[in-house]
Design a protein around this motif. Structure first.
Motif, PDB file in Angstrom:
ATOM      1  N   THR A 100      44.467 -29.143 -85.875  1.00  9.82           N
ATOM      2  CA  THR A 100      45.206 -29.157 -84.612  1.00  9.82           C
ATOM      3  C   THR A 100      46.045 -30.416 -84.474  1.00  9.82           C
ATOM      4  O   THR A 100      47.093 -30.416 -83.824  1.00  9.82           O
ATOM      5  N   THR A 128      49.913 -30.634 -85.126  1.00  8.97           N
ATOM      6  CA  THR A 128      50.914 -30.192 -84.148  1.00  8.97           C
ATOM      7  C   THR A 128      50.726 -30.833 -82.777  1.00  8.97           C
ATOM      8  O   THR A 128      51.401 -30.456 -81.822  1.00  8.97           O
ATOM      9  N   LYS A 158      53.564 -32.092 -80.416  1.00 10.45           N
ATOM     10  CA  LYS A 158      54.355 -31.186 -79.590  1.00 10.45           C
ATOM     11  C   LYS A 158      53.881 -31.199 -78.140  1.00 10.45           C
ATOM     12  O   LYS A 158      54.629 -30.798 -77.242  1.00 10.45           O
ATOM     13  N   SER A 166      49.636 -39.210 -86.631  1.00  8.99           N
ATOM     14  CA  SER A 166      48.747 -38.086 -86.942  1.00  8.99           C
ATOM     15  C   SER A 166      47.737 -38.471 -88.012  1.00  8.99           C
ATOM     16  O   SER A 166      46.589 -38.015 -87.990  1.00  8.99           O
TER      17      SER A 166
END
Length: 349
Positions: free
Chosen positions: A150, A153, A156, A177
């Motif tokens: 997860t 992304t 976003k 990330s």
């Protein structure tokens, strides 16, 4: 007031101290308290067991993970040997167990002043985001995740940096990330799933210890700004501050949640919009709570009185500019005390 015996947990007083010792120090400073303190501890190395002027009696208790039946049986056994009137739990991990056995403890004359289950559940990190929807309390945007994929992304939905928190303890800032993935795996390995992603609020951070009566009223509150931090971000020094907007926010949170008992609110004042955001609710006294007494609000003693069913008038003021600085010093004790508590599970001073 009759002579009371009060039991307190959380006697660790090392690099990341528990709240038990400062809670006991506060109780002993109350002039109307003329009883004894029973320390309930999980570890025979907890310094609060041995420190002079802290516990009159100390007992080892089982970890809550061993089951509430074993926990309740041990508390009843201790009460039979050394009767006490009130317990002040001070550790997050034990609170749900104490809430579960509170009725049984009341039946033997042991009183607690704990949150109601609904408000306690909402303050958990997993349900924290629901405070905005249910109570109109301003909190950062949150998302619970169980799959590290997860994170690929998550940009976003959130701008980096983000806060990544364990469901029970620990929180870290992730700036990418890759860093988020590393923190996710570190926290989930220690505290399990899910892990919480939280919007990072840029601004001034404040910690507030508050006491609610369970009917929406604020008995007292003292706000503090951290001045010194440990590597884990815990307060090693701080100072009481004045901020009327912050205090109004705290009063509103306690009122809407009908919070019962002590709590520590972590609040951010956003640099972007000057609004206050509730970052976390810790459902017990924090380790820095001795500062409350120095600032003029002995909320620890007020908690005892509320547990006993007494009416307590709200505190109106506190001393602004009161500072604490924590220090570490060596204490010397005979081996015989350690041997006694490890062999018999109790120590009487």
């Amino acid at each position: 007031m009759k002579s009371l015996r009060i039991a307190v947990t959380g006697l660790n007083a090392s690099y990341s101290p528990g709240p038990g010792v400062p809670v006991i120090r506060a109780l002993r400073e109350e002039k109307s308290f003329n009883g004894e303190i029973i320390g309930l501890t999980y570890d025979p190395f907890d310094p609060g067991i041995y420190m002079d002027g802290i516990c009159d009696h100390s007992y080892i208790i089982p970890y809550p993970s061993e089951g509430y039946e074993a926990f309740l049986m041990r508390i009843k056994d201790i009460h039979a040997k050394t009767p006490f009137d009130v317990i002040i739990p001070t550790l997050d991990a034990e609170l749900s167990t104490f809430m579960r056995i509170s009725n049984e403890l009341n039946e033997i004359g042991v009183h607690l002043f704990l949150p109601e289950k609904e408000s306690f559940d909402f303050r958990s990190k997993v349900h924290f985001h629901e405070l905005a929807e249910r109570y109109d309390i301003q909190v950062p945007r949150c998302k619970t995740i169980s799959d590290p994929a997860t994170l690929l992304t998550i940009h976003k939905e959130f701008d980096y940096p983000v806060m990544i928190k364990g469901q029970y303890y620990e929180a870290y800032i992730a700036y990418s990330s890759m860093e988020a993935d590393h923190i996710f795996r570190k926290i989930s390995a220690k505290w399990g799933l899910p892990v919480i992603i939280q919007e990072f609020i840029v601004g001034e951070e404040y910690d507030i210890t508050a006491l609610g009566d369970g009917r929406g009223n604020l008995i007292g509150a003292v706000p503090m700004k951290k001045m010194q931090l440990t590597d884990a971000g815990k307060a090693w020094g701080g100072i009481t501050i004045k901020d009327d907007g912050l205090m109004h926010f705290v009063e509103n949170v306690v009122n809407k949640l009908k919070w019962r008992g002590p709590c520590e609110l972590e609040v951010m004042k956003s640099k972007k919009d000057n609004n206050y955001y509730l970052i976390e609710i810790n459902p017990r006294f924090p380790a820095w709570c001795y500062l409350l007494v120095a600032a003029g609000q002995n909320l620890q003693w007020a908690t005892v009185r509320l547990a006993l069913g007494e009416n307590v008038e709200p505190f109106k003021n506190y001393q602004v500019g009161t500072m604490f600085i924590r220090n570490s010093i060596d204490h010397i004790y005979p081996l015989s005390q350690y041997q006694e508590i490890t062999t018999s599970g109790e120590l009487h001073k």
